[in-house]
Design a protein around this motif. Sequence first.
Motif, PDB file in Angstrom:
ATOM      1  N   PHE A   1      -0.211  13.603 -25.321  1.00  0.00           N
ATOM      2  CA  PHE A   1      -0.601  13.509 -26.729  1.00  0.00           C
ATOM      3  C   PHE A   1       0.616  13.242 -27.616  1.00  0.00           C
ATOM      4  O   PHE A   1       0.621  12.302 -28.419  1.00  0.00           O
ATOM      5  N   THR A   2       1.640  14.041 -27.466  1.00  0.00           N
ATOM      6  CA  THR A   2       2.809  13.902 -28.336  1.00  0.00           C
ATOM      7  C   THR A   2       3.545  12.593 -28.079  1.00  0.00           C
ATOM      8  O   THR A   2       4.035  11.951 -29.011  1.00  0.00           O
ATOM      9  N   ALA A   3       3.611  12.145 -26.823  1.00  0.00           N
ATOM     10  CA  ALA A   3       4.260  10.867 -26.523  1.00  0.00           C
ATOM     11  C   ALA A   3       3.505   9.704 -27.165  1.00  0.00           C
ATOM     12  O   ALA A   3       4.112   8.768 -27.695  1.00  0.00           O
ATOM     13  N   VAL A   4       2.184   9.769 -27.141  1.00  0.00           N
ATOM     14  CA  VAL A   4       1.365   8.684 -27.699  1.00  0.00           C
ATOM     15  C   VAL A   4       1.456   8.645 -29.223  1.00  0.00           C
ATOM     16  O   VAL A   4       1.601   7.571 -29.817  1.00  0.00           O
TER      17      VAL A   4
ATOM     18  N   GLU B   1      -0.419  15.031 -10.810  1.00  0.00           N
ATOM     19  CA  GLU B   1       0.150  14.786 -12.133  1.00  0.00           C
ATOM     20  C   GLU B   1      -0.917  14.197 -13.055  1.00  0.00           C
ATOM     21  O   GLU B   1      -1.643  13.282 -12.667  1.00  0.00           O
ATOM     22  N   ILE B   2      -1.005  14.731 -14.249  1.00  0.00           N
ATOM     23  CA  ILE B   2      -1.968  14.231 -15.221  1.00  0.00           C
ATOM     24  C   ILE B   2      -1.359  13.030 -15.935  1.00  0.00           C
ATOM     25  O   ILE B   2      -0.295  13.137 -16.544  1.00  0.00           O
ATOM     26  N   LEU B   3      -2.035  11.890 -15.836  1.00  0.00           N
ATOM     27  CA  LEU B   3      -1.529  10.643 -16.404  1.00  0.00           C
ATOM     28  C   LEU B   3      -2.359  10.144 -17.580  1.00  0.00           C
ATOM     29  O   LEU B   3      -1.927   9.233 -18.293  1.00  0.00           O
ATOM     30  N   GLY B   4      -3.548  10.701 -17.754  1.00  0.00           N
ATOM     31  CA  GLY B   4      -4.397  10.272 -18.852  1.00  0.00           C
ATOM     32  C   GLY B   4      -5.379  11.359 -19.219  1.00  0.00           C
ATOM     33  O   GLY B   4      -5.612  12.290 -18.439  1.00  0.00           O
ATOM     34  N   THR B   5      -5.937  11.223 -20.400  1.00  0.00           N
ATOM     35  CA  THR B   5      -6.903  12.207 -20.888  1.00  0.00           C
ATOM     36  C   THR B   5      -7.846  11.549 -21.879  1.00  0.00           C
ATOM     37  O   THR B   5      -7.499  10.540 -22.500  1.00  0.00           O
TER      38      THR B   5
ATOM     39  N   VAL C   1      -3.217   7.560 -22.559  1.00  0.00           N
ATOM     40  CA  VAL C   1      -2.572   7.358 -21.266  1.00  0.00           C
ATOM     41  C   VAL C   1      -1.088   7.614 -21.459  1.00  0.00           C
ATOM     42  O   VAL C   1      -0.495   7.145 -22.438  1.00  0.00           O
ATOM     43  N   HIS C   2      -0.498   8.360 -20.552  1.00  0.00           N
ATOM     44  CA  HIS C   2       0.938   8.619 -20.643  1.00  0.00           C
ATOM     45  C   HIS C   2       1.670   7.276 -20.659  1.00  0.00           C
ATOM     46  O   HIS C   2       1.370   6.395 -19.846  1.00  0.00           O
ATOM     47  N   PRO C   3       2.618   7.099 -21.574  1.00  0.00           N
ATOM     48  CA  PRO C   3       3.339   5.821 -21.658  1.00  0.00           C
ATOM     49  C   PRO C   3       3.944   5.359 -20.329  1.00  0.00           C
ATOM     50  O   PRO C   3       3.945   4.165 -20.038  1.00  0.00           O
ATOM     51  N   LYS C   4       4.389   6.284 -19.495  1.00  0.00           N
ATOM     52  CA  LYS C   4       4.986   5.889 -18.210  1.00  0.00           C
ATOM     53  C   LYS C   4       3.946   5.358 -17.219  1.00  0.00           C
ATOM     54  O   LYS C   4       4.301   4.748 -16.215  1.00  0.00           O
ATOM     55  N   ALA C   5       2.650   5.572 -17.515  1.00  0.00           N
ATOM     56  CA  ALA C   5       1.589   5.142 -16.602  1.00  0.00           C
ATOM     57  C   ALA C   5       0.771   3.982 -17.161  1.00  0.00           C
ATOM     58  O   ALA C   5      -0.220   3.579 -16.548  1.00  0.00           O
TER      59      ALA C   5
ATOM     60  N   ARG D   1      -1.585   0.499 -15.515  1.00  0.00           N
ATOM     61  CA  ARG D   1      -2.087   0.814 -14.166  1.00  0.00           C
ATOM     62  C   ARG D   1      -3.610   0.908 -14.117  1.00  0.00           C
ATOM     63  O   ARG D   1      -4.166   1.354 -13.124  1.00  0.00           O
ATOM     64  N   GLY D   2      -4.293   0.537 -15.197  1.00  0.00           N
ATOM     65  CA  GLY D   2      -5.751   0.569 -15.213  1.00  0.00           C
ATOM     66  C   GLY D   2      -6.337   1.926 -15.553  1.00  0.00           C
ATOM     67  O   GLY D   2      -7.543   2.131 -15.411  1.00  0.00           O
ATOM     68  N   ILE D   3      -5.521   2.839 -16.012  1.00  0.00           N
ATOM     69  CA  ILE D   3      -5.993   4.196 -16.298  1.00  0.00           C
ATOM     70  C   ILE D   3      -6.936   4.198 -17.502  1.00  0.00           C
ATOM     71  O   ILE D   3      -7.971   4.858 -17.480  1.00  0.00           O
ATOM     72  N   GLY D   4      -6.603   3.463 -18.550  1.00  0.00           N
ATOM     73  CA  GLY D   4      -7.493   3.376 -19.710  1.00  0.00           C
ATOM     74  C   GLY D   4      -8.861   2.853 -19.311  1.00  0.00           C
ATOM     75  O   GLY D   4      -9.888   3.336 -19.789  1.00  0.00           O
TER      76      GLY D   4
END
Length: 160
Positions: A18-21, A58-62, A83-87, A90-93
């Motif tokens: 959340f904070t990174a986004v 590891e949680i990469l998205g929410t 989605v975590h910026p580092k991920a 990768r199709g997570i969204g």
Amino acid sequence: MHIRKAIDQDRHEVWEIFTAVIQTGDTYVFAPDTPKEDLDKIWFASYMETYVLEDNGEILGTYVIKPNQIDLGSHIANGSYMVHPKAQGRGIGNLLCEHSLIEAKRFGFKAMQFNIVVSTNKVAVKLWQKHGFEIIGTIPEGFNHLELGYVDAYIMFRKL
């Protein structure tokens, strides 16, 4: 990768995403200095369902899903995705969106609406359109982008 309901122990990793986004100030209305104690009312409120995408522990998205409005407007879902910026890339969204549409339907929602999709967030606009969302309205200068200033925001909608 698998998506599951978030649990209390996930809050720290969700906060990291959340904070990174929100730090970039280009996709979400939350101020970059939103305090961690606000996460409960923003992402873990009692009227919403919170999910995480986990990969190798590891949680990469929410994402969250909730009624878009109260009472007589509660048959329309609203979702928010991070989605975590580092991920990214990768199709997570895409996976989060697919999962949320299934869940929204399972909960009995008739449609889903996004109230503020930043027009300059081309990746998100394209992703939502890929999943059947249409732009049903434009809010002129509806988002105060930290780099670009006031830019348009879209209202996007699809039936379930």
